[in-house]
Design a protein around this motif. Sequence first.
Motif, mmCIF file in Angstrom:
data_model
loop_
_atom_site.group_PDB
_atom_site.id
_atom_site.type_symbol
_atom_site.label_atom_id
_atom_site.label_comp_id
_atom_site.label_asym_id
_atom_site.label_seq_id
_atom_site.Cartn_x
_atom_site.Cartn_y
_atom_site.Cartn_z
ATOM 1 N N ILE A 1 0.806 -1.316 -0.066
ATOM 2 C CA ILE A 1 -0.230 -0.118 0.079
ATOM 3 C C ILE A 1 0.854 1.181 -0.082
ATOM 4 N N TYR A 2 1.810 1.400 0.779
ATOM 5 C CA TYR A 2 2.764 2.506 1.004
ATOM 6 C C TYR A 2 3.593 2.576 -0.311
ATOM 7 N N PHE A 3 4.036 1.573 -0.911
ATOM 8 C CA PHE A 3 4.921 1.734 -1.877
ATOM 9 C C PHE A 3 4.046 1.934 -3.328
ATOM 10 N N HIS A 4 2.994 1.339 -3.681
ATOM 11 C CA HIS A 4 2.155 1.687 -4.608
ATOM 12 C C HIS A 4 1.457 3.166 -4.504
ATOM 13 N N THR A 5 1.205 3.353 -3.476
ATOM 14 C CA THR A 5 0.681 4.794 -3.313
ATOM 15 C C THR A 5 1.541 5.890 -3.629
#
Length: 157
Positions: free
Chosen positions: A97-101
């Motif tokens: 979630i963090y990476f793709h955001t």
Amino acid sequence: MLKLNRKIGLLAFAAGALLAITPAHAEDASASAAYKDIEATLGSVPDMFKTLPDVAVAGAWAEIKGVQLNPKTALDGKTKELLGLAVAAQIPCQYCIYFHTEAAKLNGASDEEIKEAVAMAAIVRHWSTMLNGSQVDLATFKKQTDDVFAAVKAKSQ
């Protein structure tokens, strides 16, 4: 019986040949080359790659570089990262979630587009739960879906 003996002999030979093959060492040239390319591309080698066995590094990097980071695919970078975020929200994976955001933002996604991607993931999850849990007949669902799309298409012409 002769055929059976031949098959057993062939299997024994194959097993012996496999045992005689010297396995590749984990730290092979492909892992080293992949690590060098990861560093050249990303500026460093994130620990996520170091969690992989060396024999898997080159393949994992090729997959990421060939699809996710490739600007010449059918989907643009923003779309790919919004898809990644939607899937990550459903898994759920806080790392993803963090990476793709952040990757979506880097590729030009607005806060509204990020919210909408997550909302679409939630809608799909909701209806998937309803349809699967209610054991809706798939053939009937497909027919009704096709009828809806045909009506929408006819109306728009």
